[in-house]
Design an enzyme around this catalytic site. Structure first.
Site, PDB file in Angstrom:
ATOM      1  N   HIS A   1       4.084 -79.161 123.700  1.00  0.00           N
ATOM      2  CA  HIS A   1       3.998 -78.981 125.151  1.00  0.00           C
ATOM      3  C   HIS A   1       2.791 -78.118 125.504  1.00  0.00           C
ATOM      4  O   HIS A   1       2.035 -78.437 126.435  1.00  0.00           O
ATOM      5  CB  HIS A   1       5.250 -78.271 125.706  1.00  0.00           C
TER       6      HIS A   1
ATOM      7  N   LYS B   1      21.498 -83.832 131.461  1.00  0.00           N
ATOM      8  CA  LYS B   1      21.262 -83.088 130.226  1.00  0.00           C
ATOM      9  C   LYS B   1      22.069 -81.795 130.182  1.00  0.00           C
ATOM     10  O   LYS B   1      22.292 -81.155 131.206  1.00  0.00           O
ATOM     11  CB  LYS B   1      19.772 -82.715 130.099  1.00  0.00           C
TER      12      LYS B   1
ATOM     13  N   ARG C   1       4.295 -89.302 122.790  1.00  0.00           N
ATOM     14  CA  ARG C   1       4.390 -89.149 121.342  1.00  0.00           C
ATOM     15  C   ARG C   1       4.393 -90.481 120.626  1.00  0.00           C
ATOM     16  O   ARG C   1       3.727 -90.653 119.631  1.00  0.00           O
ATOM     17  CB  ARG C   1       5.644 -88.367 120.978  1.00  0.00           C
TER      18      ARG C   1
ATOM     19  N   SER D   1      11.657 -81.396 121.507  1.00  0.00           N
ATOM     20  CA  SER D   1      12.645 -80.336 121.726  1.00  0.00           C
ATOM     21  C   SER D   1      14.019 -80.763 121.221  1.00  0.00           C
ATOM     22  O   SER D   1      14.774 -79.943 120.694  1.00  0.00           O
ATOM     23  CB  SER D   1      12.728 -79.995 123.213  1.00  0.00           C
TER      24      SER D   1
END
Length: 160
Positions: free
Chosen positions: A17, A41, A89, A126
């Protein structure tokens, strides 16, 4: 100088990040890091995420941190931001981010810039870090020092 929004959950903020944020700052001049809340979440660090992100980026010129409540497009409108930057990613990131980019542009004209993750961070997430943490693994080399301290405190509180 233009301000670009770099949104995320940052639970916790990682060196990946940080790399995207710094590269975005170099490209645009100013980055507003938006720490979002997704009701779908369950956050490990909860509201502490905003503090951890601010602390990790303290003293970094051209970067500010704010919480995001509600729709990202509304947050951008309120802050006069016309572009969002997101790190990518791998394939699944692209599919999701492309859908969100089209939705945001369709709603308000908000543009999305997709920035590939640096090679050394391309597999870092994460979610994976949280799983490794929960199983007792050492993730310190993947996070800023302040986050490593928060992880140590979390471990102490859970093993107490």
């Amino acid at each position: 100088m233009r301000t670009v929004l770099c949104p995320g959950s940052f639970d916790p903020i990682t060196l990946g990040h940080m790399d995207i944020i710094m590269r975005a700052r170099d490209l645009f001049g100013h980055v507003l890091v938006g720490v979002g809340r997704n009701n779908q979440k369950k956050y490990l660090f909860g509201d502490q995420r905003i503090h951890l992100v601010r602390e990790a980026l303290a003293g970094v010129e051209g970067v500010d941190v704010e919480p995001i409540e509600g729709l990202l497009v509304d947050f951008c409108r309120a802050h006069g931001i016309s572009s969002v930057i997101k790190g990518l990613r791998f394939g699944a990131d692209f599919d999701f981010e492309l859908q969100m980019a089209h939705m945001n542009r369709g709603l308000t004209g908000l543009e999305t810039v997709l920035l590939p993750a640096a090679a050394e961070h391309v597999t870092l997430s994460s979610t994976i870090l949280r799983e490794v943490m929960k199983l007792g693994g050492d993730v310190d080399k993947y996070v800023p020092p302040n986050v490593a301290r928060a992880i140590a405190a979390w471990r102490e509180s859970t093993t107490g």
